[in-house]
Write an enzyme that holds these catalytic residues in place. Structure first.
Site, PDB file in Angstrom:
ATOM      1  N   ARG A 128       0.818  -1.230   0.000  1.00 20.05           N
ATOM      2  CA  ARG A 128       0.000   0.000   0.000  1.00 20.05           C
ATOM      3  C   ARG A 128       0.847   1.275   0.000  1.00 20.05           C
ATOM      4  NH1 ARG A 128      -3.290  -2.810   3.898  1.00 20.05           N
ATOM      5  NH2 ARG A 128      -5.049  -3.761   2.832  1.00 20.05           N
ATOM      6  N   LYS A 150       3.031  11.507 -10.815  1.00 18.56           N
ATOM      7  CA  LYS A 150       2.159  10.710 -11.695  1.00 18.56           C
ATOM      8  C   LYS A 150       2.892   9.406 -11.980  1.00 18.56           C
ATOM      9  CE  LYS A 150      -0.737  13.777 -14.421  1.00 18.56           C
ATOM     10  NZ  LYS A 150      -1.001  14.330 -15.763  1.00 18.56           N
ATOM     11  N   GLU A 192       8.685  17.798 -25.309  1.00 19.72           N
ATOM     12  CA  GLU A 192       7.960  18.008 -24.035  1.00 19.72           C
ATOM     13  C   GLU A 192       8.367  19.346 -23.434  1.00 19.72           C
ATOM     14  OE1 GLU A 192       5.032  16.883 -22.044  1.00 19.72           O
ATOM     15  OE2 GLU A 192       5.863  14.936 -22.608  1.00 19.72           O
ATOM     16  N   LYS A 234       7.143  23.239 -13.266  1.00 20.47           N
ATOM     17  CA  LYS A 234       6.428  22.025 -12.857  1.00 20.47           C
ATOM     18  C   LYS A 234       6.107  22.070 -11.360  1.00 20.47           C
ATOM     19  CE  LYS A 234       5.116  17.628 -13.558  1.00 20.47           C
ATOM     20  NZ  LYS A 234       5.115  16.483 -14.447  1.00 20.47           N
ATOM     21  N   GLU A 244      -4.377  16.935 -10.409  1.00 22.14           N
ATOM     22  CA  GLU A 244      -4.993  17.333 -11.682  1.00 22.14           C
ATOM     23  C   GLU A 244      -6.506  17.509 -11.605  1.00 22.14           C
ATOM     24  OE1 GLU A 244      -2.973  15.730 -15.200  1.00 22.14           O
ATOM     25  OE2 GLU A 244      -4.898  15.808 -16.227  1.00 22.14           O
ATOM     26  N   ARG A 248      -3.314  21.639 -13.280  1.00 19.07           N
ATOM     27  CA  ARG A 248      -2.270  20.708 -13.749  1.00 19.07           C
ATOM     28  C   ARG A 248      -2.542  20.231 -15.175  1.00 19.07           C
ATOM     29  NH1 ARG A 248       0.892  15.956 -10.424  1.00 19.07           N
ATOM     30  NH2 ARG A 248       2.162  15.270 -12.171  1.00 19.07           N
ATOM     31  N   ASN A 252      -0.822  19.262 -19.959  1.00 14.96           N
ATOM     32  CA  ASN A 252      -1.171  18.342 -21.039  1.00 14.96           C
ATOM     33  C   ASN A 252      -1.254  19.057 -22.383  1.00 14.96           C
ATOM     34  OD1 ASN A 252      -1.356  16.253 -19.211  1.00 14.96           O
ATOM     35  ND2 ASN A 252      -3.524  16.637 -18.797  1.00 14.96           N
ATOM     36  N   HIS A 255      -0.983  17.253 -25.726  1.00 19.52           N
ATOM     37  CA  HIS A 255      -1.081  15.814 -25.460  1.00 19.52           C
ATOM     38  C   HIS A 255      -2.352  15.157 -26.022  1.00 19.52           C
ATOM     39  CE1 HIS A 255       2.367  16.567 -22.943  1.00 19.52           C
ATOM     40  NE2 HIS A 255       2.419  15.314 -22.545  1.00 19.52           N
ATOM     41  N   HIS A 259      -1.182  12.124 -27.917  1.00 20.51           N
ATOM     42  CA  HIS A 259      -1.429  10.750 -27.450  1.00 20.51           C
ATOM     43  C   HIS A 259      -2.156   9.926 -28.510  1.00 20.51           C
ATOM     44  CE1 HIS A 259      -1.052  11.074 -22.763  1.00 20.51           C
ATOM     45  NE2 HIS A 259       0.105  10.919 -23.369  1.00 20.51           N
ATOM     46  N   HIS A 271       7.393   9.636 -27.464  1.00 20.03           N
ATOM     47  CA  HIS A 271       6.342  10.432 -26.823  1.00 20.03           C
ATOM     48  C   HIS A 271       6.496  11.932 -27.140  1.00 20.03           C
ATOM     49  CE1 HIS A 271       3.426  11.742 -23.892  1.00 20.03           C
ATOM     50  NE2 HIS A 271       4.338  12.475 -23.288  1.00 20.03           N
TER      51      HIS A 271
HETATM   52  N1  GLY Z   1       3.291  15.252 -17.474  1.00 23.47           N
HETATM   53  C1  GLY Z   1       2.194  16.049 -17.068  1.00 23.47           C
HETATM   54  C2  GLY Z   1       1.986  16.028 -15.590  1.00 23.47           C
HETATM   55  O1  GLY Z   1       2.828  15.586 -14.830  1.00 23.47           O
HETATM   56  O2  GLY Z   1       0.952  16.454 -15.155  1.00 23.47           O
END
Ligand code: GLY
Length: 370
Positions: A128, A150, A192, A234, A244, A248, A252, A255, A259, A271
């Protein structure tokens, strides 16, 4: 022009989690001391890495960890997106159980985004949740994926479909590791990276254009300044919105379409290359809506060329790309949350982007359009 300078430490504070440091260094020499400060002395540590990275950096990292850890294990898997699966996580669980890892012990992710996301997911779920350290070795991981918690793996064709938010305890960024990064991986990281300036910081965008040749030359001071700025942006975003719920999502940018292309191309494109294509598509829609002028759109598009990134794709129908966006995670009650620009350096979440707008933007990228 605004100046951007390297920093050696940035601390990330998110509600409900222990603060953690992003340490920016030019070698692995300070890693052992950083792990000791963190409380790793006398704990079991397992380095998780892939077959590419291990040949470059595993020995140097082991040398730093050995005097600190009571037991040091290594779990290595085949490099590439195709390893980012629950099966590989299962192999890691088995190793941790066999070696008696408990809640006081640590995982150490040594590698790029695949290694970091997978290790983070295993750390989030084993017993956990146990602590983990990120040692990102690609540009993409150093500026983005190693920070902010993430974690996850792909499921069938769906990227990062299974995952959890789980913050690392330390991110140790050795910027010197970028000197061995293959060209295509470096370009992917730039795909990115460009999103930060275009969507959040127009001054940084100008600075990046101005330093294009030093970046291509991988000039260490310039790389350190560039990585620092991305880490600051960031940090700012994830501290405000760690899971998010809102802001946040701005990260994206590029993306949604990116994606979709990545998935339909079956991960043959990297990517960051796909994000770069998605960035052009998002800039195109912003231009068509009158929020960027024509010169700004073409400057954004041509940045990709300057950094060795694509501005078109082939082998896919535009309609298939638009259809694939509907299967992405960035949906809100059936509505796509598309990130557009109000102006350069100022992104916003749009929930009203129409299929026609997307189709036109994707068509503008499609090398095989009629
Ligand atoms: N890569 C986008 C984020 O970490 O929210």
């Amino acid at each position: 022009m605004r100046k951007f300078a390297p920093e050696s430490k940035i601390t990330v504070r998110t509600a409900g989690n222990e603060p953690y440091d992003l340490l920016l260094r030019g070698s692995f020499d300070a890693l052992g001391a950083a792990l000791t400060d963190l409380g790793c002395s006398g704990r079991r540590l397992c380095i998780v890495t892939d077959s590419n990275v291990s040949s470059y950096y595993l020995d140097a990292v082991k040398e730093q960890i050995r005097p600190v850890a009571s037991r040091l294990e290594v779990y290595e898997f085949e490099a590439g997106e195709s390893s980012k699966t629950l099966d590989v996580v299962r192999g890691l669980y088995e190793k941790l159980i066999t070696c008696g890892f408990d809640r006081q012990d640590y995982l150490v992710a040594l590698g790029g985004g695949v290694v970091g996301d997978l290790t983070g997911y295993a750390a989030a779920t084993y017993l956990r949740g146990i602590r983990f350290v990120q040692i990102p070795t690609t540009l993409l991981a150093q500026i983005d994926s190693s920070i902010g918690g993430k974690t996850g793996v792909d499921f069938d064709q769906y990227k990062n479909m299974v995952g959890a938010f789980h913050q690392p305890s330390l991110v140790y960024i050795n910027t010197e590791a970028l000197q061995t990064l293959p060209e295509d991986q470096f370009a992917s990281g730039m795909g990115e990276l460009l999103k930060y300036g275009i969507s959040l910081d127009a001054d940084f965008y100008e600075w990046t254009i101005d330093h294009m040749s030093e970046i291509e030359e991988r000039e260490p001071e310039v790389l350190a300044a560039m990585i620092t700025r991305c880490c600051q942006l960031k940090q700012y975003i994830v501290e405000k919105d760690p899971t998010e719920k809102g802001e946040r999502a701005l990260l994206n940018f590029g993306h949604t379409i990116g994606h979709a292309i990545e998935k339909l191309k079956d991960f043959q494109l990297l990517h960051g290359e796909c994000v770069a294509l998605g960035t052009v598509a998002a800039a195109y829609i912003s231009w068509q809506r009158g929020m960027l002028d024509e010169d700004e759109f073409y400057e954004i598009r041509d940045m990709n060329v300057g950094f060795g990134l694509p501005i078109s794709f082939d082998g896919l129908s535009s309609q298939a790309v638009v259809d694939a966006t509907r299967k992405d995670k960035k949906m809100d009650g059936g509505q796509i949350r598309f990130i557009l620009l109000k102006k350069l350096g100022r992104a916003y979440i749009a929930t009203d982007v129409t299929e026609k707008e997307m189709l036109e933007a994707v068509d503008a990228l499609n090398a095989e359009r009629d």
